[in-house]
Design a protein around this motif. Structure first.
Motif, PDB file in Angstrom:
ATOM      1  N   GLU A 185      44.897  38.140  49.732  1.00 31.06           N
ATOM      2  CA  GLU A 185      46.285  39.094  49.939  1.00 31.06           C
ATOM      3  C   GLU A 185      47.350  38.096  49.701  1.00 31.06           C
ATOM      4  O   GLU A 185      48.549  38.473  49.161  1.00 31.06           O
ATOM      5  N   GLU A 186      47.389  36.942  50.396  1.00 27.83           N
ATOM      6  CA  GLU A 186      48.339  36.093  50.638  1.00 27.83           C
ATOM      7  C   GLU A 186      48.777  35.380  49.029  1.00 27.83           C
ATOM      8  O   GLU A 186      49.918  35.378  48.585  1.00 27.83           O
ATOM      9  N   MET A 187      47.689  35.438  48.383  1.00 27.97           N
ATOM     10  CA  MET A 187      48.015  34.818  46.834  1.00 27.97           C
ATOM     11  C   MET A 187      48.682  36.023  46.206  1.00 27.97           C
ATOM     12  O   MET A 187      49.465  35.698  45.419  1.00 27.97           O
ATOM     13  N   LEU A 242      41.398  31.686  40.338  1.00 27.41           N
ATOM     14  CA  LEU A 242      41.331  32.924  40.174  1.00 27.41           C
ATOM     15  C   LEU A 242      42.414  34.037  40.163  1.00 27.41           C
ATOM     16  O   LEU A 242      42.932  34.669  39.380  1.00 27.41           O
ATOM     17  N   SER A 243      43.033  33.763  41.506  1.00 29.14           N
ATOM     18  CA  SER A 243      44.285  34.479  41.706  1.00 29.14           C
ATOM     19  C   SER A 243      45.514  33.914  40.645  1.00 29.14           C
ATOM     20  O   SER A 243      46.284  35.047  40.426  1.00 29.14           O
ATOM     21  N   ARG A 244      45.646  32.982  40.606  1.00 28.87           N
ATOM     22  CA  ARG A 244      46.737  32.383  39.571  1.00 28.87           C
ATOM     23  C   ARG A 244      46.569  32.731  38.237  1.00 28.87           C
ATOM     24  O   ARG A 244      47.607  33.127  37.602  1.00 28.87           O
ATOM     25  N   ASP A 245      45.315  33.185  37.853  1.00 34.92           N
ATOM     26  CA  ASP A 245      44.850  33.519  36.458  1.00 34.92           C
ATOM     27  C   ASP A 245      45.001  35.155  36.480  1.00 34.92           C
ATOM     28  O   ASP A 245      44.691  35.715  35.528  1.00 34.92           O
ATOM     29  N   GLY A 246      45.353  35.796  37.619  1.00 37.49           N
ATOM     30  CA  GLY A 246      45.485  37.103  37.527  1.00 37.49           C
ATOM     31  C   GLY A 246      44.112  37.691  37.895  1.00 37.49           C
ATOM     32  O   GLY A 246      44.258  39.297  37.712  1.00 37.49           O
ATOM     33  N   GLN A 273      38.431  38.306  44.866  1.00 41.82           N
ATOM     34  CA  GLN A 273      37.782  38.734  46.036  1.00 41.82           C
ATOM     35  C   GLN A 273      36.579  39.151  46.314  1.00 41.82           C
ATOM     36  O   GLN A 273      36.140  38.823  47.398  1.00 41.82           O
ATOM     37  N   ASP A 274      35.805  38.923  45.137  1.00 40.61           N
ATOM     38  CA  ASP A 274      34.381  38.916  45.113  1.00 40.61           C
ATOM     39  C   ASP A 274      33.820  37.708  45.816  1.00 40.61           C
ATOM     40  O   ASP A 274      33.067  37.740  46.521  1.00 40.61           O
ATOM     41  N   VAL A 275      34.462  36.711  45.259  1.00 45.63           N
ATOM     42  CA  VAL A 275      34.126  35.085  45.630  1.00 45.63           C
ATOM     43  C   VAL A 275      34.252  35.162  47.262  1.00 45.63           C
ATOM     44  O   VAL A 275      33.524  34.889  48.034  1.00 45.63           O
ATOM     45  N   PHE A 276      35.728  35.368  47.598  1.00 47.95           N
ATOM     46  CA  PHE A 276      36.159  35.329  49.022  1.00 47.95           C
ATOM     47  C   PHE A 276      35.049  36.367  49.769  1.00 47.95           C
ATOM     48  O   PHE A 276      34.756  35.897  51.033  1.00 47.95           O
ATOM     49  N   ASP A 277      34.710  37.647  49.320  1.00 52.46           N
ATOM     50  CA  ASP A 277      33.893  38.312  50.514  1.00 52.46           C
ATOM     51  C   ASP A 277      32.586  37.819  50.590  1.00 52.46           C
ATOM     52  O   ASP A 277      31.997  37.905  51.691  1.00 52.46           O
TER      53      ASP A 277
END
Length: 308
Positions: A205-207, A230-234, A240-244
């Motif tokens: 969420e922060e990203m 992944l977030s920087r790449d949109g 989120q899958d990695v984070f989970d």
């Protein structure tokens, strides 16, 4: 070594401080720990933070840890935590670490601050003490310091002091603060880098709110590296899958007073440090807690295999 700037981004891992079982500094583990963090993709390090047990070190030990970490890091940036009750100690440690190549210093507000004017005045004094040529990270961690810094007050500090180039965002709940900072910049206020802490618990969420990366010590730095990339790449769903996959262990690590013991246990298990020992006072994991952590790691590995 390069200095941090308002454009700094990526993952600056908050490093633990390795100790031997008798409480002495484990200098042999510093090099292997630094290598471990960079091998897992860290862009830089932050040492002598709250999770680095900085208050338990002498000034001489702090400088020793900084010198060895900086030497091992080569050209990569290392931020040094210099928070202390008094400005004299902050000034002394800042001069010492900047002279040996630190990329900047991090300062959290002392718990005695209560009003906006006191907070603004404190950071004015910090900049005057360390010098306006030293890049400063403002650590906003009210859950630990007890100091609540509003978006308005934070903005006033940023506007007044160009040498405060980064905010370590650890407010909770605090996602709106990231939005407030970025919206103010869109209206003309100068940019600051925003790296986030809290063990990475809100990193996706922060990203998406506009953070530039992570500055925390979760013992799987590769998670933070992947989520930020992944977030920087949109690619937010993939992030989120990695984070989970790592979330249950992050949740377990959030236990007040026990988090550092969990973190050091995992780092020792992964070979980053020789011992999970903390300098007294510090908590240790019970046999039951160790079994719980091991189960979480086992489940985590299964989830990660399913993603590949």
């Amino acid at each position: 070594m390069p200095l941090i700037t308002s454009d700094s981004q990526g993952v600056f891992v908050i490093a633990v401080t390795p100790f031997n079982e008798n409480g002495s500094l484990d200098t042999n583990s510093i090099d292997r720990m630094v290598d471990f963090y960079y091998e897992k993709g860290a862009d830089g390090l932050t040492i002598l933070g709250m999770m680095g047990e900085a208050p338990k070190l002498t000034q001489a030990e702090s400088i020793e840890v900084a010198r060895q970490t900086l030497k091992r890091s080569g050209s990569r940036p290392v931020v040094v935590g210099v928070s202390a009750p008094g400005l004299a100690a902050i000034g002394e440690l800042t001069k010492a670490v900047m002279d040996i190549g630190a990329a900047g210093v991090m300062v959290a507000p002392p718990s005695l601050l209560r009003t906006d004017d006191q907070i603004i005045g404190y950071y004015r004094n910090v900049v005057e003490t360390v010098g306006s040529d030293v890049p400063v990270v403002l650590q906003d961690f009210p859950l630990s310091t007890g100091v609540q810094i509003s978006s308005k007050t934070l903005g006033a500090i940023i506007e007044a002091h160009p040498s405060i180039v980064m905010v370590k965002h650890e407010d909770w709940p605090g996602l709106q603060k990231i939005t407030d900072l970025r919206e103010a910049e869109a209206k003309g206020r100068r940019r600051v880098s925003i790296l986030c802490g809290n063990a990475g618990i809100f990193l996706p969420e922060e990203m998406q709110r506009g953070a530039d990366g992570a500055m925390t010590g979760f013992p799987y730095p590769e998670m933070m590296v992947d989520v930020c990339r992944l977030s920087r790449d949109g690619r937010y769903e993939e992030a989120q899958d990695v984070f989970d996959a790592y979330l249950p262990l992050m949740r377990y690590e959030q236990q007040p007073g026990l988090g550092l013991a969990v973190r050091k246990y995992v780092l020792a298990k992964r070979g980053a440090i020789a011992s999970a020992a903390q300098r007294r006072p510090g908590m240790a994991l019970s046999a039951q807690a160790v079994a719980e952590v091991e189960k979480l790691i086992e489940r985590q590995e299964r989830k990660l295999e399913a993603l590949t």
